[in-house]
Design a protein around this motif. Structure first.
Motif, mmCIF file in Angstrom:
data_model
loop_
_atom_site.group_PDB
_atom_site.id
_atom_site.type_symbol
_atom_site.label_atom_id
_atom_site.label_comp_id
_atom_site.label_asym_id
_atom_site.label_seq_id
_atom_site.Cartn_x
_atom_site.Cartn_y
_atom_site.Cartn_z
ATOM 1 N N VAL A 27 -19.567 -22.302 -17.752
ATOM 2 C CA VAL A 27 -20.207 -21.219 -18.107
ATOM 3 C C VAL A 27 -21.085 -20.713 -16.877
ATOM 4 N N TYR A 28 -21.457 -19.502 -17.076
ATOM 5 C CA TYR A 28 -22.161 -18.590 -16.091
ATOM 6 C C TYR A 28 -23.742 -18.795 -16.468
ATOM 7 N N PHE A 29 -24.612 -19.059 -15.604
ATOM 8 C CA PHE A 29 -25.945 -19.147 -15.870
ATOM 9 C C PHE A 29 -26.686 -19.062 -14.597
ATOM 10 N N PHE B 186 -27.455 -5.910 -29.001
ATOM 11 C CA PHE B 186 -25.972 -6.263 -28.804
ATOM 12 C C PHE B 186 -25.822 -6.412 -27.455
ATOM 13 N N ASP B 187 -25.659 -7.859 -27.103
ATOM 14 C CA ASP B 187 -25.222 -8.170 -25.794
ATOM 15 C C ASP B 187 -23.851 -8.335 -25.582
ATOM 16 N N MET B 188 -23.338 -7.400 -24.653
ATOM 17 C CA MET B 188 -22.016 -7.327 -24.711
ATOM 18 C C MET B 188 -21.158 -8.459 -23.933
ATOM 19 N N MET C 256 -25.995 -4.959 -20.885
ATOM 20 C CA MET C 256 -24.601 -4.890 -20.110
ATOM 21 C C MET C 256 -24.794 -5.814 -18.762
ATOM 22 N N ASN C 257 -24.837 -6.889 -18.984
ATOM 23 C CA ASN C 257 -24.740 -7.698 -17.538
ATOM 24 C C ASN C 257 -23.402 -8.276 -17.246
ATOM 25 N N LEU C 258 -22.770 -7.285 -16.591
ATOM 26 C CA LEU C 258 -21.597 -7.641 -15.989
ATOM 27 C C LEU C 258 -21.502 -6.723 -14.756
ATOM 28 N N PRO C 259 -22.271 -7.034 -13.467
ATOM 29 C CA PRO C 259 -22.682 -6.074 -12.652
ATOM 30 C C PRO C 259 -21.534 -5.336 -11.807
ATOM 31 N N ALA D 176 -22.609 -12.139 -23.352
ATOM 32 C CA ALA D 176 -23.877 -12.678 -23.691
ATOM 33 C C ALA D 176 -24.224 -14.108 -22.835
ATOM 34 N N GLY D 177 -22.946 -14.657 -22.630
ATOM 35 C CA GLY D 177 -23.067 -15.997 -21.904
ATOM 36 C C GLY D 177 -23.609 -16.903 -23.019
ATOM 37 N N VAL D 178 -24.570 -17.987 -22.241
ATOM 38 C CA VAL D 178 -24.830 -18.844 -23.359
ATOM 39 C C VAL D 178 -26.181 -18.340 -24.475
ATOM 40 N N VAL E 81 -16.044 -13.440 -23.646
ATOM 41 C CA VAL E 81 -14.781 -13.996 -23.616
ATOM 42 C C VAL E 81 -14.673 -15.368 -23.411
ATOM 43 N N ASN E 82 -15.762 -16.042 -22.962
ATOM 44 C CA ASN E 82 -15.456 -17.571 -22.550
ATOM 45 C C ASN E 82 -15.970 -18.242 -23.916
ATOM 46 N N PRO E 83 -15.026 -18.979 -24.433
ATOM 47 C CA PRO E 83 -15.338 -19.710 -25.580
ATOM 48 C C PRO E 83 -16.425 -20.871 -25.471
ATOM 49 N N ASP F 113 -12.942 -10.361 -26.086
ATOM 50 C CA ASP F 113 -13.295 -9.267 -25.005
ATOM 51 C C ASP F 113 -14.015 -8.209 -25.785
ATOM 52 N N VAL F 114 -14.987 -7.859 -25.254
ATOM 53 C CA VAL F 114 -16.095 -7.041 -25.991
ATOM 54 C C VAL F 114 -15.226 -5.725 -26.666
ATOM 55 N N ARG F 115 -14.354 -5.097 -25.592
ATOM 56 C CA ARG F 115 -13.640 -3.990 -26.078
ATOM 57 C C ARG F 115 -12.781 -4.129 -27.355
ATOM 58 N N PRO G 68 -28.843 -16.284 -23.103
ATOM 59 C CA PRO G 68 -30.506 -15.991 -22.480
ATOM 60 C C PRO G 68 -31.103 -14.871 -22.637
ATOM 61 N N PHE G 69 -30.380 -13.651 -23.188
ATOM 62 C CA PHE G 69 -30.947 -12.520 -23.782
ATOM 63 C C PHE G 69 -31.213 -12.500 -25.309
ATOM 64 N N VAL G 70 -30.020 -12.817 -26.124
ATOM 65 C CA VAL G 70 -30.123 -12.812 -27.510
ATOM 66 C C VAL G 70 -31.002 -13.563 -28.123
HETATM 67 N N1 SAM Z 1 -25.833 -12.450 -19.946
HETATM 68 C C1 SAM Z 1 -25.432 -13.851 -19.720
HETATM 69 C C2 SAM Z 1 -26.463 -14.157 -18.549
HETATM 70 O O1 SAM Z 1 -27.220 -13.347 -17.991
HETATM 71 O O2 SAM Z 1 -26.590 -15.448 -17.919
HETATM 72 C C3 SAM Z 1 -24.246 -13.868 -18.754
HETATM 73 C C4 SAM Z 1 -23.584 -13.142 -17.705
HETATM 74 S S1 SAM Z 1 -22.375 -13.206 -16.742
HETATM 75 C C5 SAM Z 1 -22.764 -12.267 -15.235
HETATM 76 C C6 SAM Z 1 -21.114 -12.294 -17.688
HETATM 77 C C7 SAM Z 1 -20.461 -12.789 -18.582
HETATM 78 O O3 SAM Z 1 -19.609 -11.813 -19.374
HETATM 79 C C8 SAM Z 1 -19.822 -13.978 -18.611
HETATM 80 O O4 SAM Z 1 -20.183 -14.981 -19.364
HETATM 81 C C9 SAM Z 1 -18.242 -13.659 -18.794
HETATM 82 O O5 SAM Z 1 -17.394 -14.751 -19.333
HETATM 83 C C10 SAM Z 1 -18.261 -12.466 -19.818
HETATM 84 N N2 SAM Z 1 -17.244 -11.466 -19.850
HETATM 85 C C11 SAM Z 1 -16.648 -11.074 -18.937
HETATM 86 N N3 SAM Z 1 -15.653 -10.025 -19.258
HETATM 87 C C12 SAM Z 1 -15.921 -10.019 -20.603
HETATM 88 C C13 SAM Z 1 -15.357 -9.158 -21.452
HETATM 89 N N4 SAM Z 1 -14.217 -8.251 -21.398
HETATM 90 N N5 SAM Z 1 -15.731 -9.175 -22.879
HETATM 91 C C14 SAM Z 1 -16.430 -10.145 -23.221
HETATM 92 N N6 SAM Z 1 -17.379 -10.901 -22.273
HETATM 93 C C15 SAM Z 1 -16.836 -10.840 -21.131
#
Ligand code: SAM
Length: 326
Positions: A155-157, A179-181, A248-251, A183-185, A204-206, A231-233, A187-189
């Motif tokens: 996972v990402y962290f 709503f964290d779109m 929205m933390n997917l920069p 969310a990873g593990v 999207v990561n199980p 996929d959040v969409r 750390p926000f919610v």
């Molecule tokens: N918010 C968490 C944090 O701060 O540690 C994780 C942020 S990480 C940069 C982005 C996360 O978005 C990843 O865990 C990835 O699996 C997820 N992700 C990527 N595309 C996605 C999508 N289309 N729908 C849902 N999650 C997605």
């Protein structure tokens, strides 16, 4: 050698020490000292210390009882701690081996030393790691009073975002819907739910969602946290008009998800929009993209724009807190 210390008035010392210890920021290798009514608490990773604390550099005695990696090497290696994993970033294999050995021999509580072996990559933003010492990449990390179980290889962290996450957490009010779109593990919610919010985290990561649910239980907030894998969409539809707060933390690609974010927003919502942009115009592209998608439906006010960290030469990781009012 001077070390970074948080300086607080003596009467605030214990509360500050506890808060920094909860975030694993107190440097176990140096003594806490007192002078002229101030307490100096040595810290590791000073750039992740909450912004309200003043950092000073000063000479403080090393703790005699602790042996730190720098005591065993001829240099002071840089490393980050994530639970009982120590993360280094060494290119030279011989130096990496030497650093890992000193970390394992030191008094740091450590199970595994890992080296960054790739950039974060792919949709799930997971990095490859080289295990230098010990084994296992699963750990429990503490951040601002919450515990996060996670497997770094799955996972990402990033512990470096602790201060930024805390800034957002402090805005959350009892009873709001967040709503964290991405969310990873959690750390926000998880900390949002601890403040009384009802939260939904999608990823999207199980593996991330499995850890998010485990972390909700671990922090006694399972009743206020819903984890959704997908996929959040595709999965956010049933939460249309629902959210007071959206993270929205997917920069690198958040702009591709703005339609989903605006659909999630209720009549008065805040979006925390993370972006990576050139230093010449770090906030403009994000603001323009949000205004375009919000159209005539919402008034858009940028309440905060801030640099989270430098990402690459001339590139910044920034955040915009944007209020949408219908
Ligand atoms: N918010 C968490 C944090 O701060 O540690 C994780 C942020 S990480 C940069 C982005 C996360 O978005 C990843 O865990 C990835 O699996 C997820 N992700 C990527 N595309 C996605 C999508 N289309 N729908 C849902 N999650 C997605």
């Amino acid at each position: 050698m001077p070390v970074p210390c948080v300086r607080v008035p003596r009467e605030d010392g214990e509360a500050a020490r506890e808060r920094l210890a909860d975030a694993d920021l107190v440097d176990p290798g140096h003594e806490i000292t007192v002078e002229s009514g101030s307490l100096f608490i040595p810290v590791i990773a000073p750039d992740t210390v909450p912004a309200e604390y003043e950092i000073v550099h000063r000479e403080v005695p090393a703790r005699e009882t602790q042996t730190m990696p720098a005591d065993l090497l001829k240099f002071d290696p840089s490393y980050e701690r994530l639970g009982e994993i120590v993360i280094v970033d060494e290119d030279d294999p011989e130096r990496a081996r030497e650093v890992a050995e000193s970390i394992m021999t030191s008094d740091l509580p450590v199970e595994t030393v890992v080296n960054r072996a790739s950039k974060v990559k792919g949709q799930q933003r997971v990095r490859e790691w080289g295990v230098l010492a010990g084994d296992g990449t699963e750990t429990v990390h503490r951040e601002h009073g919450c515990e996060f179980a996670l497997d770094l290889a799955a996972v990402y962290f990033s512990p470096r975002l602790a201060t930024e996450r805390h800034r957002v957490v402090e805005q959350v009010r009892q009873g709001e819907r967040a709503f964290d779109m991405f969310a990873g593990v959690g750390p926000f919610v998880i900390p949002f739910a601890k403040r009384g919010a009802t939260t939904v985290g999608v990823d999207v990561n199980p593996d991330a969602i499995e850890y998010l649910r485990e972390n909700a239980r671990r922090n006694d907030v399972a009743g206020r946290v819903t984890g959704i894998e997908g996929d959040v969409r595709e999965v956010a539809g049933e939460y249309a008009d629902w959210a007071d707060r959206i993270v929205m933390n997917l920069p690198h690609s958040a702009d591709e998800f703005l339609e989903t974010a605006v659909n999630l927003a209720n009549d008065d919502a805040v979006i925390h929009y993370y972006d990576i942009q050139h230093e010449d115009d770090p906030y403009g592209p994000g603001e323009r993209a949000i205004r375009e998608v919000a159209g005539d439906e919402y008034d858009v006010v940028v309440e905060t724009q801030r640099t989270v960290r430098s990402y690459a030469p001339h590139e910044l990781n920034v955040v915009l807190d944007v209020r949408l009012s219908r």
